[in-house]
Design a protein around this motif. Structure first.
Motif, PDB file in Angstrom:
ATOM      1  N   ILE A   1       0.833  -1.207   0.000  1.00  0.00           N
ATOM      2  CA  ILE A   1       0.000   0.000   0.000  1.00  0.00           C
ATOM      3  C   ILE A   1       0.868   1.258   0.000  1.00  0.00           C
ATOM      4  O   ILE A   1       0.651   2.176  -0.795  1.00  0.00           O
ATOM      5  N   VAL A   2       1.878   1.308   0.885  1.00  0.00           N
ATOM      6  CA  VAL A   2       2.706   2.521   0.952  1.00  0.00           C
ATOM      7  C   VAL A   2       3.585   2.654  -0.294  1.00  0.00           C
ATOM      8  O   VAL A   2       3.886   3.770  -0.735  1.00  0.00           O
ATOM      9  N   ALA A   3       3.986   1.517  -0.882  1.00  0.00           N
ATOM     10  CA  ALA A   3       4.787   1.572  -2.108  1.00  0.00           C
ATOM     11  C   ALA A   3       3.952   2.115  -3.263  1.00  0.00           C
ATOM     12  O   ALA A   3       4.419   2.961  -4.042  1.00  0.00           O
ATOM     13  N   MET A   4       2.713   1.650  -3.389  1.00  0.00           N
ATOM     14  CA  MET A   4       1.831   2.149  -4.441  1.00  0.00           C
ATOM     15  C   MET A   4       1.481   3.618  -4.218  1.00  0.00           C
ATOM     16  O   MET A   4       1.402   4.401  -5.157  1.00  0.00           O
ATOM     17  N   LEU A   5       1.290   3.976  -2.955  1.00  0.00           N
ATOM     18  CA  LEU A   5       1.018   5.375  -2.625  1.00  0.00           C
ATOM     19  C   LEU A   5       2.196   6.256  -3.007  1.00  0.00           C
ATOM     20  O   LEU A   5       2.020   7.376  -3.516  1.00  0.00           O
TER      21      LEU A   5
ATOM     22  N   MET B   1       2.236   9.530  -5.185  1.00  0.00           N
ATOM     23  CA  MET B   1       2.576  10.783  -4.486  1.00  0.00           C
ATOM     24  C   MET B   1       4.038  10.728  -4.039  1.00  0.00           C
ATOM     25  O   MET B   1       4.325  10.565  -2.848  1.00  0.00           O
ATOM     26  N   PRO B   2       4.979  10.811  -4.981  1.00  0.00           N
ATOM     27  CA  PRO B   2       6.403  10.659  -4.646  1.00  0.00           C
ATOM     28  C   PRO B   2       6.936  11.728  -3.698  1.00  0.00           C
ATOM     29  O   PRO B   2       7.958  11.516  -3.045  1.00  0.00           O
ATOM     30  N   GLY B   3       6.251  12.851  -3.599  1.00  0.00           N
ATOM     31  CA  GLY B   3       6.719  13.915  -2.725  1.00  0.00           C
ATOM     32  C   GLY B   3       6.221  13.813  -1.296  1.00  0.00           C
ATOM     33  O   GLY B   3       6.524  14.685  -0.457  1.00  0.00           O
ATOM     34  N   LEU B   4       5.484  12.757  -0.976  1.00  0.00           N
ATOM     35  CA  LEU B   4       4.944  12.590   0.378  1.00  0.00           C
ATOM     36  C   LEU B   4       6.088  12.441   1.388  1.00  0.00           C
ATOM     37  O   LEU B   4       6.968  11.599   1.205  1.00  0.00           O
ATOM     38  N   PRO B   5       6.112  13.244   2.461  1.00  0.00           N
ATOM     39  CA  PRO B   5       7.197  13.155   3.440  1.00  0.00           C
ATOM     40  C   PRO B   5       7.294  11.762   4.069  1.00  0.00           C
ATOM     41  O   PRO B   5       6.268  11.088   4.263  1.00  0.00           O
ATOM     42  N   VAL B   6       8.497  11.355   4.388  1.00  0.00           N
ATOM     43  CA  VAL B   6       8.720  10.020   4.960  1.00  0.00           C
ATOM     44  C   VAL B   6       7.973   9.847   6.275  1.00  0.00           C
ATOM     45  O   VAL B   6       7.430   8.772   6.557  1.00  0.00           O
ATOM     46  N   ILE B   7       7.928  10.903   7.097  1.00  0.00           N
ATOM     47  CA  ILE B   7       7.251  10.807   8.387  1.00  0.00           C
ATOM     48  C   ILE B   7       5.767  10.491   8.190  1.00  0.00           C
ATOM     49  O   ILE B   7       5.161   9.749   8.981  1.00  0.00           O
ATOM     50  N   VAL B   8       5.169  11.038   7.128  1.00  0.00           N
ATOM     51  CA  VAL B   8       3.760  10.739   6.826  1.00  0.00           C
ATOM     52  C   VAL B   8       3.620   9.279   6.390  1.00  0.00           C
ATOM     53  O   VAL B   8       2.687   8.581   6.807  1.00  0.00           O
ATOM     54  N   THR B   9       4.553   8.817   5.575  1.00  0.00           N
ATOM     55  CA  THR B   9       4.531   7.420   5.132  1.00  0.00           C
ATOM     56  C   THR B   9       4.674   6.474   6.321  1.00  0.00           C
ATOM     57  O   THR B   9       3.960   5.465   6.412  1.00  0.00           O
ATOM     58  N   LEU B  10       5.586   6.791   7.226  1.00  0.00           N
ATOM     59  CA  LEU B  10       5.770   5.979   8.433  1.00  0.00           C
ATOM     60  C   LEU B  10       4.498   5.936   9.272  1.00  0.00           C
ATOM     61  O   LEU B  10       4.080   4.872   9.744  1.00  0.00           O
ATOM     62  N   THR B  11       3.889   7.096   9.458  1.00  0.00           N
ATOM     63  CA  THR B  11       2.664   7.167  10.254  1.00  0.00           C
ATOM     64  C   THR B  11       1.545   6.356   9.623  1.00  0.00           C
ATOM     65  O   THR B  11       0.812   5.625  10.309  1.00  0.00           O
TER      66      THR B  11
ATOM     67  N   HIS C   1      12.768   1.637  -9.532  1.00  0.00           N
ATOM     68  CA  HIS C   1      12.705   2.828 -10.375  1.00  0.00           C
ATOM     69  C   HIS C   1      11.371   3.563 -10.266  1.00  0.00           C
ATOM     70  O   HIS C   1      11.241   4.704 -10.705  1.00  0.00           O
ATOM     71  N   GLU C   2      10.371   2.895  -9.660  1.00  0.00           N
ATOM     72  CA  GLU C   2       9.061   3.527  -9.475  1.00  0.00           C
ATOM     73  C   GLU C   2       8.953   4.235  -8.126  1.00  0.00           C
ATOM     74  O   GLU C   2       7.977   4.946  -7.887  1.00  0.00           O
ATOM     75  N   MET C   3       9.913   3.992  -7.241  1.00  0.00           N
ATOM     76  CA  MET C   3       9.883   4.572  -5.901  1.00  0.00           C
ATOM     77  C   MET C   3      10.746   5.820  -5.844  1.00  0.00           C
ATOM     78  O   MET C   3      11.780   5.907  -6.521  1.00  0.00           O
ATOM     79  N   SER C   4      10.349   6.776  -5.005  1.00  0.00           N
ATOM     80  CA  SER C   4      11.133   7.999  -4.864  1.00  0.00           C
ATOM     81  C   SER C   4      12.403   7.724  -4.062  1.00  0.00           C
ATOM     82  O   SER C   4      12.470   6.770  -3.274  1.00  0.00           O
ATOM     83  N   GLN C   5      13.396   8.558  -4.254  1.00  0.00           N
ATOM     84  CA  GLN C   5      14.683   8.368  -3.578  1.00  0.00           C
ATOM     85  C   GLN C   5      14.551   8.528  -2.070  1.00  0.00           C
ATOM     86  O   GLN C   5      15.163   7.786  -1.307  1.00  0.00           O
ATOM     87  N   SER C   6      13.745   9.493  -1.635  1.00  0.00           N
ATOM     88  CA  SER C   6      13.564   9.701  -0.194  1.00  0.00           C
ATOM     89  C   SER C   6      12.880   8.493   0.451  1.00  0.00           C
ATOM     90  O   SER C   6      13.187   8.129   1.589  1.00  0.00           O
ATOM     91  N   PHE C   7      11.983   7.836  -0.284  1.00  0.00           N
ATOM     92  CA  PHE C   7      11.256   6.660   0.207  1.00  0.00           C
ATOM     93  C   PHE C   7      12.215   5.508   0.484  1.00  0.00           C
ATOM     94  O   PHE C   7      12.143   4.853   1.525  1.00  0.00           O
ATOM     95  N   THR C   8      13.123   5.253  -0.466  1.00  0.00           N
ATOM     96  CA  THR C   8      14.041   4.116  -0.337  1.00  0.00           C
ATOM     97  C   THR C   8      15.284   4.434   0.491  1.00  0.00           C
ATOM     98  O   THR C   8      15.922   3.517   1.022  1.00  0.00           O
ATOM     99  N   ASN C   9      15.633   5.697   0.622  1.00  0.00           N
ATOM    100  CA  ASN C   9      16.864   6.057   1.328  1.00  0.00           C
ATOM    101  C   ASN C   9      16.720   6.049   2.851  1.00  0.00           C
ATOM    102  O   ASN C   9      17.702   5.846   3.564  1.00  0.00           O
ATOM    103  N   PHE C  10      15.514   6.270   3.346  1.00  0.00           N
ATOM    104  CA  PHE C  10      15.348   6.438   4.793  1.00  0.00           C
ATOM    105  C   PHE C  10      15.906   5.284   5.629  1.00  0.00           C
ATOM    106  O   PHE C  10      16.665   5.519   6.576  1.00  0.00           O
ATOM    107  N   PRO C  11      15.570   4.008   5.339  1.00  0.00           N
ATOM    108  CA  PRO C  11      16.105   2.924   6.179  1.00  0.00           C
ATOM    109  C   PRO C  11      17.627   2.815   6.140  1.00  0.00           C
ATOM    110  O   PRO C  11      18.239   2.235   7.039  1.00  0.00           O
ATOM    111  N   ARG C  12      18.253   3.393   5.089  1.00  0.00           N
ATOM    112  CA  ARG C  12      19.712   3.281   4.924  1.00  0.00           C
ATOM    113  C   ARG C  12      20.471   4.461   5.524  1.00  0.00           C
ATOM    114  O   ARG C  12      21.697   4.421   5.605  1.00  0.00           O
TER     115      ARG C  12
END
Length: 329
Positions: A79-83, A87-97, A148-159
């Motif tokens: 769900i969060v990956a499709m979201l 909406m690639p600009g969605l802040p990571v904190i919002v995605t986490l919540t 390639h479909e995910m934003s950089q901020s989305f994939t970078n956070f855990p790293r």
């Protein structure tokens, strides 16, 4: 209570010794395994299992079991990956919540069935496990969400690294601390043990056992949802069968860590050490050219030994109670 605490401490100390001995034994074959950087990588690889095991610990302590955690992880992750693709600009904190909220909602479904309909937890969670997997297929049409479909901020956070450890590892540490505070410093935490240890007596002390188990499932679901985002973001892929069968590894970590399937007994340290034991095996055996089948055999043997130790401890406790009763007469 004192004897119980001593028993738990003894199990934790023994398991810690086993994990350390295992690491040192592997180091004799592959010295690089004990390098700080490699040990940090092992901990990071084990972090998703640690987070899920902590949630499962609460459920098992409350005399339930949650076999839907991996499916919850997969559905929330999808769900969060499709979201994120929409909406690639969605802040990571919002995605986490959102991930935590979605996971908690899925966990509450399990809790409501157990609480309100009094259906056995294993039946409920086996059913929801299948349902969640089916929903993933329906919403994704069986397709993958790739890097390639995910934003950089989305994939970078855990790293993202802080003091040499990735954010994923720090989240596992924070979750462990939070769960420890919950079970040791709050009335709700104590109610989990009371409901699991003796549900009939718990009712007489004013504890709503069903409601307590409901909240245990909500917490487990929330942690599964959190792990869903972290898993998908770290590996940069989401698909129907993600983390397939991982629920068994989560339960194994808890059992190896000394959490009693009968409920009422278990600790945060035990769950973490049980996960680390499996994590060390998983990371080490391929490095020293040991067949993956031995990994399954060692994990299975550890589970059998852990269950046997739990059964022996329960018998010992029963003999002590009978002995005390005889003296009282």
């Amino acid at each position: 209570m004192i004897n119980l605490k001593k028993l738990i401490a003894a199990r934790e100390t023994l398991l810690l010794g086993v994990v350390v001995s295992l690491v040192l034994l592997i180091a004799t074959r592959f010295p690089g395994f004990v390098a700080p950087r490699n040990l940090a990588n092992v901990f990071n690889d084990t972090s998703p299992l640690i987070i899920l095991a902590l949630g499962q610990m609460i459920v098992i302590v409350a005399r339930c079991i949650d076999l839907s955690v991996a499916a919850n992880l997969a559905l929330t992750g999808m769900i969060v990956a499709m979201l994120n693709t929409m909406m690639p600009g969605l802040p990571v904190i919002v995605t986490l919540t959102l991930a935590v909220a979605i996971g908690a909602m899925l966990g509450s479904i399990n809790g409501l069935f157990v609480w309100k309909l009094d259906i056995p937890p294993i039946v409920v969670t086996l059913g929801t496990m299948t349902i969640f997997r089916g929903i993933i297929f329906l919403i994704s049409d069986g397709k993958w969400v790739n890097a390639h479909e995910m934003s950089q901020s989305f994939t970078n956070f855990p790293r993202m690294e802080l003091l040499g450890l990735p954010a994923l590892s720090w989240i596992a540490v924070l979750v462990a601390v939070a769960i420890w505070l919950l079970v040791s410093r709050t009335p709700m935490g104590r109610s989990f043990y009371a409901a699991g240890g003796n549900p009939h007596a718990a009712v007489y002390t004013g504890i709503n056992v069903g409601k307590t188990q409901f909240f245990a499932f909500v917490i487990s679901g929330a942690l599964a949802g959190l792990t869903g985002y972290l898993w998908v973001a770290r590996y940069a892929v989401a698909y129907v069968d993600i983390a397939g069968g991982f629920e068994l590894e989560v339960v194994a970590a808890c059992v190896i860590g000394g959490i009693s399937i009968a409920g009422g007994i278990g600790s945060v340290a035990g769950a973490v050490l049980g996960a680390l034991f499996l994590g060390v095996i998983k990371n080490a055996l391929p490095v020293i050219n040991v067949s993956p089948f031995w990994q399954l055999a060692i994990s299975g043997a550890a589970i059998v030994i852990a269950v046997a130790l739990n059964a022996r401890a329960n018998k010992t406790k029963g003999r002590i109670i009978l002995k005390n009763a005889e003296h009282a007469q």
